[in-house]
Design a protein around this motif. Structure first.
Motif, mmCIF file in Angstrom:
data_model
loop_
_atom_site.group_PDB
_atom_site.id
_atom_site.type_symbol
_atom_site.label_atom_id
_atom_site.label_comp_id
_atom_site.label_asym_id
_atom_site.label_seq_id
_atom_site.Cartn_x
_atom_site.Cartn_y
_atom_site.Cartn_z
ATOM 1 N N ASP A 131 4.865 36.280 -23.143
ATOM 2 C CA ASP A 131 4.175 36.673 -24.371
ATOM 3 C C ASP A 131 3.400 35.464 -24.895
ATOM 4 O OD1 ASP A 131 3.239 37.771 -26.674
ATOM 5 O OD2 ASP A 131 5.192 37.920 -27.660
ATOM 6 N N LEU A 132 2.131 35.384 -24.531
ATOM 7 C CA LEU A 132 1.284 34.256 -24.922
ATOM 8 C C LEU A 132 0.100 34.699 -25.774
ATOM 9 C CD1 LEU A 132 1.292 32.385 -21.494
ATOM 10 C CD2 LEU A 132 2.606 31.804 -23.542
ATOM 11 N N GLN A 133 0.233 35.850 -26.421
ATOM 12 C CA GLN A 133 -0.809 36.375 -27.310
ATOM 13 C C GLN A 133 -2.165 36.435 -26.606
ATOM 14 O OE1 GLN A 133 -0.098 33.629 -30.475
ATOM 15 N NE2 GLN A 133 1.500 34.916 -31.373
ATOM 16 N N ASN A 134 -2.142 37.047 -25.417
ATOM 17 C CA ASN A 134 -3.330 37.268 -24.577
ATOM 18 C C ASN A 134 -3.906 36.000 -23.960
ATOM 19 O OD1 ASN A 134 -3.245 40.062 -24.827
ATOM 20 N ND2 ASN A 134 -4.429 40.003 -26.714
ATOM 21 N N ALA A 135 -3.116 34.948 -23.900
ATOM 22 C CA ALA A 135 -3.565 33.708 -23.263
ATOM 23 C C ALA A 135 -2.958 33.592 -21.865
ATOM 24 C CB ALA A 135 -3.164 32.498 -24.093
ATOM 25 N N CYS A 136 -3.511 32.679 -21.108
ATOM 26 C CA CYS A 136 -2.976 32.302 -19.802
ATOM 27 C C CYS A 136 -2.733 30.801 -19.847
ATOM 28 C CB CYS A 136 -3.971 32.645 -18.698
ATOM 29 S SG CYS A 136 -3.470 32.072 -17.055
ATOM 30 N N GLU A 137 -1.493 30.389 -19.578
ATOM 31 C CA GLU A 137 -1.152 28.966 -19.542
ATOM 32 C C GLU A 137 -0.856 28.554 -18.113
ATOM 33 O OE1 GLU A 137 0.712 28.101 -23.945
ATOM 34 O OE2 GLU A 137 2.051 28.050 -22.212
ATOM 35 N N ILE A 138 -1.404 27.419 -17.737
ATOM 36 C CA ILE A 138 -1.207 26.887 -16.395
ATOM 37 C C ILE A 138 -0.688 25.460 -16.520
ATOM 38 C CG2 ILE A 138 -2.270 26.376 -14.177
ATOM 39 C CD1 ILE A 138 -4.523 28.377 -15.028
ATOM 40 N N GLU A 139 0.497 25.226 -15.953
ATOM 41 C CA GLU A 139 1.088 23.887 -15.936
ATOM 42 C C GLU A 139 1.084 23.387 -14.498
ATOM 43 O OE1 GLU A 139 5.486 22.151 -16.271
ATOM 44 O OE2 GLU A 139 4.761 23.067 -18.135
ATOM 45 N N ILE A 140 0.538 22.209 -14.310
ATOM 46 C CA ILE A 140 0.401 21.628 -12.974
ATOM 47 C C ILE A 140 1.190 20.334 -12.920
ATOM 48 C CG2 ILE A 140 -1.215 20.682 -11.286
ATOM 49 C CD1 ILE A 140 -3.361 22.430 -12.918
ATOM 50 N N ASN A 141 2.045 20.221 -11.919
ATOM 51 C CA ASN A 141 2.722 18.969 -11.600
ATOM 52 C C ASN A 141 2.195 18.539 -10.242
ATOM 53 O OD1 ASN A 141 4.711 18.575 -13.808
ATOM 54 N ND2 ASN A 141 5.328 20.620 -13.147
#
Length: 104
Positions: free
Chosen positions: A38-48
């Protein structure tokens, strides 16, 4: 290791709840984990990533990915061991296509 985080607002395409893991973390490759959140219509991308100092290239690849898919409520984790931008794009597309194939 370097950690980069990107967030894209106002996505249009929601995934159907399937979690997908594609790729293998090894020399010159990466894994991608896609989950619904549930990101309020966002897309989060975490890169290691083990490849330090390539933030601008990652940003360009993530921007291109966002333009193609316009994901909403998607959390993506990438663990990278030096994959090329072409491999990154391929794995991301592979993960999203797998999610869409599992949709009811």
């Amino acid at each position: 290791m370097e950690k980069l985080v990107f967030r894209f607002e106002n996505g249009q395409r929601k995934l159907a709840g399937a979690t997908q893991l594609v790729g293998v973390v090894s020399s010159g490759n990466l894994e991608v984990l896609v989950q619904v959140a549930d990101l309020q219509n966002a897309c989060e991308i975490e890169i290691n990533t083990a490849a330090m100092g390539f933030g601008a290239i990652w940003q360009a690849v993530m921007h291109d990915f966002n333009q193609r898919w316009q994901l909403a409520d998607a959390s993506i984790a990438i663990n990278d061991m030096g994959a090329t931008p072409a491999v990154v794009s391929l794995r991301l597309d592979q993960a999203i296509e797998a999610c869409l194939e599992q949709a009811p």
